[in-house]
Design an enzyme around this catalytic site. Structure first.
Site, PDB file in Angstrom:
ATOM      1  N   CYS A 110       0.832  -1.209   0.000  1.00  0.00           N
ATOM      2  CA  CYS A 110       0.000   0.000   0.000  1.00  0.00           C
ATOM      3  C   CYS A 110       0.871   1.266   0.000  1.00  0.00           C
ATOM      4  O   CYS A 110       1.564   1.520  -0.973  1.00  0.00           O
ATOM      5  CB  CYS A 110      -0.984  -0.037   1.157  1.00  0.00           C
ATOM      6  SG  CYS A 110      -2.424   1.036   0.886  1.00  0.00           S
TER       7      CYS A 110
ATOM      8  N   HIS B 211      -4.443  -4.703   0.950  1.00  0.00           N
ATOM      9  CA  HIS B 211      -4.010  -5.132   2.279  1.00  0.00           C
ATOM     10  C   HIS B 211      -4.364  -6.604   2.440  1.00  0.00           C
ATOM     11  O   HIS B 211      -5.225  -6.972   3.235  1.00  0.00           O
ATOM     12  CB  HIS B 211      -4.685  -4.294   3.364  1.00  0.00           C
ATOM     13  CG  HIS B 211      -4.051  -2.967   3.576  1.00  0.00           C
ATOM     14  ND1 HIS B 211      -2.857  -2.813   4.261  1.00  0.00           N
ATOM     15  CD2 HIS B 211      -4.430  -1.728   3.186  1.00  0.00           C
ATOM     16  CE1 HIS B 211      -2.531  -1.524   4.290  1.00  0.00           C
ATOM     17  NE2 HIS B 211      -3.462  -0.852   3.646  1.00  0.00           N
TER      18      HIS B 211
ATOM     19  N   GLU C 239      -2.859  -8.780   3.900  1.00  0.00           N
ATOM     20  CA  GLU C 239      -2.530  -9.284   5.230  1.00  0.00           C
ATOM     21  C   GLU C 239      -3.672  -9.091   6.231  1.00  0.00           C
ATOM     22  O   GLU C 239      -3.651  -9.659   7.332  1.00  0.00           O
ATOM     23  CB  GLU C 239      -1.260  -8.599   5.764  1.00  0.00           C
ATOM     24  CG  GLU C 239      -1.454  -7.232   6.396  1.00  0.00           C
ATOM     25  CD  GLU C 239      -1.610  -6.091   5.398  1.00  0.00           C
ATOM     26  OE1 GLU C 239      -1.640  -4.931   5.835  1.00  0.00           O
ATOM     27  OE2 GLU C 239      -1.690  -6.375   4.181  1.00  0.00           O
TER      28      GLU C 239
END
Length: 268
Positions: A110, A202, A204
């Protein structure tokens, strides 16, 4: 199997939650991993490092970084701020140069991806008309080992106010755009020769991350109008949100660790 030593520059707002997320997504049965977390020294210049940060991370040490097998730079909620105004931007640039000079595989996420593309290739960012916030389907433009096992239409969460210049990316021969959302927003860019991966989602995030991000912004600026995450669920309810990107998450990070392990074997 020998463990991989992976460094993380954790510059997210929710550092403890971010740490937990990366410990989870990097814990795969296929590859043991030892994680080394760092914070930028310049960010805390002239003030005490919070206990919550010092407990999780060490100050960034480029000599130690040079010995690692791979490195991740997280996102940060600062994409509307010019790069030159970030207090630790020089420290981040020094880190990125160290990673390249030592041929260490890099994963930029990001805002980290925005800063890296700007530093290495001069790609500029622009503010989006509104925050790209939610869970979106994607199209694969280029086959790559990092996307092995993912099929067209796979979903991932995005949460950002800015995007990189598409024309500049297309005009940079060293960069390859591997995947975008079905609306054309960036997902994955690579420079394999420099062992660089730039991810704009994102991936994760856990199932609750978008909800927590929405509530954090709402509490910080209640005078603003925020839209709940698209294609997710209504965050004001107590329902358990879906985790539609869980499979994509596992496959991508497993693929990235496998790639890091292959590159380490070549260097050895």
């Amino acid at each position: 199997m020998q463990a991989l030593h992976i460094g993380i520059l954790n510059i997210m707002h929710d550092k403890e939650a971010t740490s937990q997320r990366f410990h989870r997504v990097l814990s795969t049965p296929e590859q043991p991993v030892v994680i080394h977390e760092y914070y930028p020294r310049q960010h805390y210049a002239g003030r005490l490092v919070p206990d919550s940060v010092a407990r999780l991370m060490q100050p960034l040490n480029l000599s130690a970084v040079a010995q690692l097998d791979g490195f991740i730079v997280t996102g940060a909620p600062i994409e509307t701020i010019p790069f030159s105004q970030i207090t630790y931007i020089q420290e981040l640039r020094d880190l990125m140069e160290t990673l390249v000079s030592h041929r260490i595989p890099q994963l930029y996420l990001c805002w980290g991806a925005m800063a890296a593309l700007n530093h290495f290739y001069g790609i500029t960012k622009h503010r989006l008309p509104h925050k790209l916030f939610g869970v979106y389907p994607h199209q694969i433009l280029q086959e790559t080992p990092l996307l092995a096992g993912l099929t067209p239409g796979f979903v991932a969460p995005h949460a950002r106010y800015a995007e990189m210049d598409a024309d500049q990316l297309a005009a940079t021969p060293d960069l390859r755009v591997d995947a975008v959302t079905t609306a054309g927003d960036l997902f994955l860019v690579e420079n394999g020769h420099q062992r660089q991966t730039f991810m704009f989602a994102h991936l994760e995030y856990d199932r609750w991350a978008l909800v927590h991000e929405y509530r954090r912004e709402l509490l910080a600026h209640p005078e603003r109008t925020y839209h709940p995450a698209e294609n997710d669920f209504e965050p004001t309810t107590m329902a358990v949100p879906p985790f539609a990107w869980q499979t994509s998450q596992h496959r991508f990070f497993t693929n990235w660790l496998a790639q890091v392990a292959q590159w380490r074997a070549v260097q050895v």
